[in-house]
Design a protein around this motif. Structure first.
Motif, PDB file in Angstrom:
ATOM      1  N   GLY A   1      -0.983  -8.562   5.650  1.00 13.15           N
ATOM      2  CA  GLY A   1      -0.825  -8.829   4.278  1.00 13.15           C
ATOM      3  C   GLY A   1      -0.628  -7.390   3.681  1.00 13.15           C
ATOM      4  N   ALA A   2      -1.411  -6.579   4.078  1.00 14.17           N
ATOM      5  CA  ALA A   2      -1.455  -5.233   3.531  1.00 14.17           C
ATOM      6  C   ALA A   2      -0.179  -4.557   3.892  1.00 14.17           C
ATOM      7  N   ASN A   3       0.129  -4.461   5.243  1.00 12.30           N
ATOM      8  CA  ASN A   3       1.363  -3.932   5.740  1.00 12.30           C
ATOM      9  C   ASN A   3       2.491  -4.546   5.088  1.00 12.30           C
ATOM     10  N   GLN A   4       2.705  -5.702   4.794  1.00 18.32           N
ATOM     11  CA  GLN A   4       4.010  -6.245   4.200  1.00 18.32           C
ATOM     12  C   GLN A   4       3.877  -5.580   2.606  1.00 18.32           C
ATOM     13  N   ALA A   5       2.878  -5.467   1.943  1.00 22.16           N
ATOM     14  CA  ALA A   5       2.722  -5.126   0.727  1.00 22.16           C
ATOM     15  C   ALA A   5       3.143  -3.661   0.605  1.00 22.16           C
ATOM     16  N   VAL A   6       2.576  -2.904   1.411  1.00 22.31           N
ATOM     17  CA  VAL A   6       2.837  -1.393   1.622  1.00 22.31           C
ATOM     18  C   VAL A   6       4.316  -1.239   1.792  1.00 22.31           C
TER      19      VAL A   6
ATOM     20  N   ASP B   1     -11.449   2.390   1.239  1.00 24.05           N
ATOM     21  CA  ASP B   1     -10.165   3.168   1.779  1.00 24.05           C
ATOM     22  C   ASP B   1      -8.786   2.407   1.939  1.00 24.05           C
ATOM     23  N   LEU B   2      -8.755   1.096   2.094  1.00 25.51           N
ATOM     24  CA  LEU B   2      -7.896   0.283   2.191  1.00 25.51           C
ATOM     25  C   LEU B   2      -7.282   0.220   0.891  1.00 25.51           C
ATOM     26  N   LEU B   3      -8.085   0.032  -0.166  1.00 23.52           N
ATOM     27  CA  LEU B   3      -7.803  -0.294  -1.630  1.00 23.52           C
ATOM     28  C   LEU B   3      -7.152   1.029  -2.230  1.00 23.52           C
ATOM     29  N   THR B   4      -7.621   1.974  -1.822  1.00 20.82           N
ATOM     30  CA  THR B   4      -7.074   3.456  -2.087  1.00 20.82           C
ATOM     31  C   THR B   4      -5.863   3.569  -1.616  1.00 20.82           C
ATOM     32  N   ALA B   5      -5.603   3.337  -0.298  1.00 17.04           N
ATOM     33  CA  ALA B   5      -4.297   3.253   0.258  1.00 17.04           C
ATOM     34  C   ALA B   5      -3.119   2.400  -0.369  1.00 17.04           C
ATOM     35  N   LEU B   6      -3.408   1.226  -0.782  1.00 21.26           N
ATOM     36  CA  LEU B   6      -2.772   0.458  -1.625  1.00 21.26           C
ATOM     37  C   LEU B   6      -2.346   0.968  -2.978  1.00 21.26           C
ATOM     38  N   ARG B   7      -3.133   1.434  -3.499  1.00 21.07           N
ATOM     39  CA  ARG B   7      -2.974   1.997  -4.903  1.00 21.07           C
ATOM     40  C   ARG B   7      -2.077   3.306  -4.688  1.00 21.07           C
ATOM     41  N   ALA B   8      -2.262   4.194  -3.841  1.00 14.18           N
ATOM     42  CA  ALA B   8      -1.360   5.274  -3.640  1.00 14.18           C
ATOM     43  C   ALA B   8      -0.098   4.875  -3.394  1.00 14.18           C
ATOM     44  N   ASP B   9       0.079   3.692  -2.941  1.00  9.40           N
ATOM     45  CA  ASP B   9       1.734   3.317  -2.725  1.00  9.40           C
ATOM     46  C   ASP B   9       2.211   2.551  -3.787  1.00  9.40           C
ATOM     47  N   GLY B  10       1.430   2.430  -4.831  1.00  8.83           N
ATOM     48  CA  GLY B  10       1.947   1.655  -5.912  1.00  8.83           C
ATOM     49  C   GLY B  10       1.763  -0.095  -6.065  1.00  8.83           C
ATOM     50  N   VAL B  11       0.927  -0.557  -5.041  1.00  6.94           N
ATOM     51  CA  VAL B  11       0.697  -1.873  -4.806  1.00  6.94           C
ATOM     52  C   VAL B  11      -0.448  -2.339  -5.880  1.00  6.94           C
ATOM     53  N   GLU B  12      -0.222  -3.230  -6.736  1.00 14.81           N
ATOM     54  CA  GLU B  12      -1.037  -3.778  -7.565  1.00 14.81           C
ATOM     55  C   GLU B  12      -2.195  -4.562  -6.804  1.00 14.81           C
TER      56      GLU B  12
END
Length: 310
Positions: free
Chosen positions: A44-49, A72-83
């Protein structure tokens, strides 16, 4: 209805622990790793990023644990602009973990501990319904409970969003969920298993694989064949999409990059074959670099690759 998001992904988040090895061990055998790395992952995270890096307005519905890996995972998602408003912290479970070995050939072997991913529930989907209703495409993966996948598929249909179903790993789904898949996205091995579970023979020919998945109920289908490319089938059209010659360093997460790119291009109004051609280029770019999310390109990096169909 105004669609504020291009893509909402419903799926898993994992921390990836990746060991580089010369070859994968045989049962009972120990092999030495030449390197060990930790990175963000989960289908899921891979597709979102991957979609966000291509420019898609993207959100993720999922669960992580209340631990350092989850943060760490949440921080990485937000860094790529994922809501991440609906990417929840689970106080009673750890974050999902994937143990990955990558051979010198680029092929990988993966063991996944679902942990918090197994607690993503239909109630979580109910609370996220306004988010799903704001998306042009909802992409669902199968590293979360089947009942949650079904709830997400039904919510997407009711909102009028297009449903991309990445049936990986393969599980049995209700007929109405399979019938909503537009497209169903699987690799050749998953296609074989799905057809066998539905009492169908594996046909000869790559395009026939995709057509066979439509015959058992999917609205449209995409089957990937690694470096050989993919095949797509939809009402009135079926065709093969050639692969892009490249030297694979690490295939981890390449299928997720492909699925994300298909969903992104469909959200922009491309036909399914056009979306698959874009996705082939994105997937080929990703296998040239190690890791899953660390390998995903920006749109500019894809455009800079020679031979991109535009």
């Amino acid at each position: 209805m105004t669609r504020e998001l291009d893509l909402v992904v419903v799926g898993s988040l994992n921390v990836d622990l990746t060991a580089a090895v010369r070859r994968h061990p045989q049962p009972g055998e120990t092999v030495s790793a030449t390197a060990l790395s930790t990175s963000a992952g989960g289908k899921g995270a891979n597709q979102a990023v991957a979609a966000a890096r291509l420019g898609a307005r993207t959100a993720l519905v999922g669960r992580v644990g209340a631990d350092a890996h989850g943060e760490d995972l949440l921080t990485a998602l937000r860094a790529d602009g994922v809501e991440t408003a609906h990417t929840l912290r689970d106080e009673s479970e750890s974050t999902g973990t994937a143990l990955i070995s990558v051979a010198s050939s680029g092929e990988n072997s993966i063991i996944v501990s679902a942990a918090a991913n197994a607690r993503l529930s239909p109630d979580d989907i109910a609370r996220a319904r306004p988010l799903l209703a704001s998306a042009r495409v909802v992409s669902v993966v199968l590293e979360v409970p089947v009942e949650t996948v079904c709830a997400a598929a039904r919510a997407a249909l009711e909102s009028g969003a297009r449903l991309a179903l990445n049936l990986s790993p393969v599980v049995d789904l209700p007929a109405e969920v399979l019938a909503a898949a537009d497209p169903l996205i699987v690799n050749e091995h998953e296609a074989r298993e799905i057809l066998q579970r539905n009492g169908s023979q594996l046909p000869d020919g790559e395009v026939a694989h995709a057509e066979a998945l439509r015959a058992i109920g999917a609205r449209s289908a995409v089957v990937t064949f690694g470096a050989r490319g993919s095949a797509v089938a939809e009402p009135g059209r079926a065709e093969r999409v050639p692969g892009v010659p490249t030297e694979a360093v690490d295939t981890t997460g390449a299928g997720d990059a492909f699925a994300a790119a298909v969903a992104w291009r469909l959200s922009r109004g491309d036909s399914l074959p056009e979306a698959a051609r874009w996705a082939t280029r994105v997937g080929a770019r990703s296998v040239q670099h190690p890791g899953a999310q660390p390998s995903y390109p920006t749109l500019q990096q894809v455009l800079d690759e020679p031979g991109l169909p535009v």
